[in-house]
Design a protein around this motif. Sequence first.
Motif, short mmCIF file in Angstrom:
data_model
loop_
_atom_site.label_atom_id
_atom_site.label_comp_id
_atom_site.label_asym_id
_atom_site.label_seq_id
_atom_site.Cartn_x
_atom_site.Cartn_y
_atom_site.Cartn_z
N ARG A 78 0.89 -1.15 0.00
CA ARG A 78 0.00 0.00 0.00
C ARG A 78 0.93 1.21 0.00
O ARG A 78 1.95 1.20 0.69
CB ARG A 78 -0.91 0.00 1.21
N CYS A 79 0.63 2.20 -0.78
CA CYS A 79 1.59 3.28 -0.98
C CYS A 79 0.93 4.64 -0.80
O CYS A 79 0.29 5.17 -1.71
CB CYS A 79 2.17 3.15 -2.39
N ARG A 83 -0.90 8.41 -3.44
CA ARG A 83 -2.15 9.15 -3.26
C ARG A 83 -1.92 10.65 -3.44
O ARG A 83 -2.86 11.41 -3.60
CB ARG A 83 -2.76 8.89 -1.89
N GLY A 108 -7.01 -4.35 -6.37
CA GLY A 108 -8.41 -4.17 -6.01
C GLY A 108 -8.94 -2.84 -6.49
O GLY A 108 -8.28 -2.13 -7.26
N ASP A 109 -10.12 -2.46 -6.02
CA ASP A 109 -10.73 -1.24 -6.56
C ASP A 109 -9.92 0.01 -6.21
O ASP A 109 -9.86 0.96 -6.99
CB ASP A 109 -12.20 -1.11 -6.15
N GLY A 110 -9.23 -0.02 -5.07
CA GLY A 110 -8.38 1.11 -4.71
C GLY A 110 -7.26 1.29 -5.73
O GLY A 110 -7.07 2.39 -6.28
N SER A 111 -6.56 0.22 -6.01
CA SER A 111 -5.45 0.28 -6.96
C SER A 111 -5.92 0.72 -8.34
O SER A 111 -5.24 1.49 -9.02
CB SER A 111 -4.80 -1.09 -7.09
P1 ADP Z 1 -6.90 -2.48 -3.15
O1 ADP Z 1 -6.30 -2.13 -4.47
O2 ADP Z 1 -6.70 -3.90 -2.79
O3 ADP Z 1 -8.32 -1.99 -3.06
P2 ADP Z 1 -5.99 -0.20 -1.56
O4 ADP Z 1 -7.30 0.46 -1.57
O5 ADP Z 1 -5.22 -0.22 -0.31
O6 ADP Z 1 -6.06 -1.72 -2.02
O7 ADP Z 1 -5.11 0.48 -2.70
C1 ADP Z 1 -3.79 0.07 -2.95
C2 ADP Z 1 -2.94 1.27 -3.33
O8 ADP Z 1 -3.50 1.90 -4.50
C3 ADP Z 1 -2.91 2.37 -2.29
O9 ADP Z 1 -1.96 2.12 -1.29
C4 ADP Z 1 -2.52 3.56 -3.13
O10 ADP Z 1 -1.15 3.55 -3.43
C5 ADP Z 1 -3.28 3.31 -4.41
N1 ADP Z 1 -4.59 4.01 -4.37
C6 ADP Z 1 -5.74 3.57 -3.86
N2 ADP Z 1 -6.71 4.50 -3.99
C7 ADP Z 1 -6.15 5.55 -4.59
C8 ADP Z 1 -6.61 6.85 -5.01
N3 ADP Z 1 -7.86 7.22 -4.84
N4 ADP Z 1 -5.71 7.67 -5.59
C9 ADP Z 1 -4.43 7.29 -5.80
N5 ADP Z 1 -3.95 6.10 -5.42
C10 ADP Z 1 -4.77 5.26 -4.82
#
Ligand code: ADP
Length: 736
Positions: A78-79, A83, A108-111
């Motif tokens: 997670r980075c 963000r 996942g949806d965040g990435s």
């Molecule tokens: P997942 O992809 O499993 O849903 P996360 O939500 O933790 O997991 O997202 C993984 C990584 O993707 C985060 O640590 C961040 O680096 C990046 N990320 C997630 N959401 C955003 C966003 N809205 N804007 C920019 N980078 C994001």
Amino acid sequence: MSHSQISIGVLTSGGDAQGMNAAVRAVVRAAIHEGAAVYAIYEGYQGMVDGGDRVRQLAWDDVGSILHRGGTIIGTARCPAFRERDGRRRAARNLLQCGIDRLVIIGGDGSLTGANLFRQEWPELLAELVQAGEIDEATARAHPALMIAGLVGSIDNDMVGTDMTIGADSALHRIIEAIDALTSTAASHQRSFVVEVMGRHCGYLALTSAIAGGADYVLIPEYPPAEGWENRMCEMLRHGRAAGRRDSIVVVAEGATDRTGNRISADYIRQVLEERLGEDTRVTILGHVQRGGTPSAYDRWMSTLVGHAAVQEVLAATPDSEPQLIGVRYNRVRRLPLMQCVEQTRAVARTIAEKDYVKAVELRGGSFNEMTKTFRAMAEALPSVTPVDRPRRIAVLHGGGLAPGMNTAARAAVRLGRDRGHTMLGVRGSFGGLIDGRIEELTWGDVEGWTALGGAELGASRQTPTTEQLYTVARALETHGVDGLLVIGGWKAYQVLHWLHSERERYPAFKMPMICLPATIDNNLPGSDLSVGADTALNVIVEALDRIKQSAMAARRCFVVEVMGRHCGYLALMSGMASGAERIYLPEEGITLKDLQADVERMVDSFGKGRRFYLTIRNEYANDQYTTDFLARLFEEEGSHLFDVRQAVLGHVQQGGNPSPFDRILATRLAAHCIDFLTGELGRGGAAGAFVGLAEGKLTTFPIKQMPDMVDIANRRPLEQWWLELRSVLEALAQP
Ligand code: ADP
């Protein structure tokens, strides 16, 4: 088209999931196959922000022997820096240093949201970099847009736009292994277990594992139970115990709540069971075990398929094209606009938060709803209908070779049939048992524990009645007052049912509703994309191949492995996809001398260049003359100066094994459909003959009369075989 100027980056981000490695391997090899350069970005977005040696070009062999490994070899993280805009600007600069303007993101949806944002900002980020003197104008002009494709890596199976996410099937394997293990110890002590599984907003893992694990009660975020659920749960468990269960299992998703939105914890359920039922109850929280372990066969071939497709997607993309999510729909690749999928996924979570549960289940799709109902009907030991004057009598039997999941299907049929008020009869010993009259009633408790059992408690046999025996079969059906017939089995079962149906004028006893449920490891039946047992056999083969590979690591070795399937190459092709075989031999294509000559040349060439292992998989009926032994001798003779050759005929282990989660779910869904069909026919006094299939996502009944038109009779396989088109993917990834 040459892609020699193109550089593609691949990263895994967010939570890890089994199958990510298969996707990475497919992306890397497909890109190289297409002539593009491919870079791994290590540790997710963190590697992109850091640059340096965290962005490294990969070669063909860098992704060898990773299919069987859980997690992700290129790391994930997670980075927080990504963000921030500043982090993304650094990321853009680092990508451009390698000429990367196409990305495959597995997360996942965040990435995926992060990727989309990055893509939108790309032109501005580049302008800023030019202004700051960090890149030159020519570089910025050469890469005016970032083109991305997303693959969903998430064990929760929580993304709209794909039937399955990478890792969900393997997580189910872990959960089912645990539930099976708990069930056996719970049964010994007459104990109860509360099992908590992952799924903050999505009840997929909980619901499917409750069905596949034969649990008594399940709690999921999409279906919070109404007030007073504690009493109803205890009531159900009490009935189950009275009907013969020795253990109770309650599955709860980590995100389960009640209707007021309060979390229902595993510990609360334990307290309820102890206080109200006086049960010795234990809690098991599965946690990260669900993410771990070796990926299932499905996660290997599905991730391979979507990884390959993602490369085609980014190569075909133009600066104006909308980013796509590459998922699967009914086992085929499906592309959908990425952000639409992400937004719809978030809408489900929002709907749950807003307590609009009806809509949440609706958004999850039809089969989710269907499975919820089926689970309830099966877990309840009491019929949901008032018994009619004379309950109808439905006989269940197996036909054809053994398939793991036959027991699961029989159990579901018995319980669901009884739920509809029918009397359910089990025929022991297949059609022979029908002739000998080995027919007895099966109660709810009689099929307890059958979900997880390999083999066939009722017995399976390839023997079919002779013409002379037809009369005896008719008599047996009359004597036992059978009103309807369910045959769970393979090719032979279908053949016999077709025959009985066509003889109904001569034998009026056959004028009753009859239906076949596809169960064979060969996956050679019409009307169904998959038959019960095929997924389990595939997992058994893939596990065996993992071991074979390990055993061969010390020497330079070619393996010729023979798998089952009769005249159908499904197991050979799919196990080849899932284990990264270099060459497969299918009955659909046969084997020619010319093929073999080319194969030998390729093999010798490849060992000459340093290869250490070469896997070929041969379907048992691929060719009558060019047997497994012949192939092994041929390769040995031609290549003995470079490598040695071993053969392995996997044999009947492929029919053994406890059914996989997928086969249990499939068996249950098909059985539910068969019982619906028989109930409908009996209700209206009908006497149709049919077979059921799950094709393109729909449970469909076909008239048994249609069977001959849907199959190649001589070769005993369906005319349509959807999976054959995956052959080109396997080939593209097998050798440079
Ligand atoms: P997942 O992809 O499993 O849903 P996360 O939500 O933790 O997991 O997202 C993984 C990584 O993707 C985060 O640590 C961040 O680096 C990046 N990320 C997630 N959401 C955003 C966003 N809205 N804007 C920019 N980078 C994001």
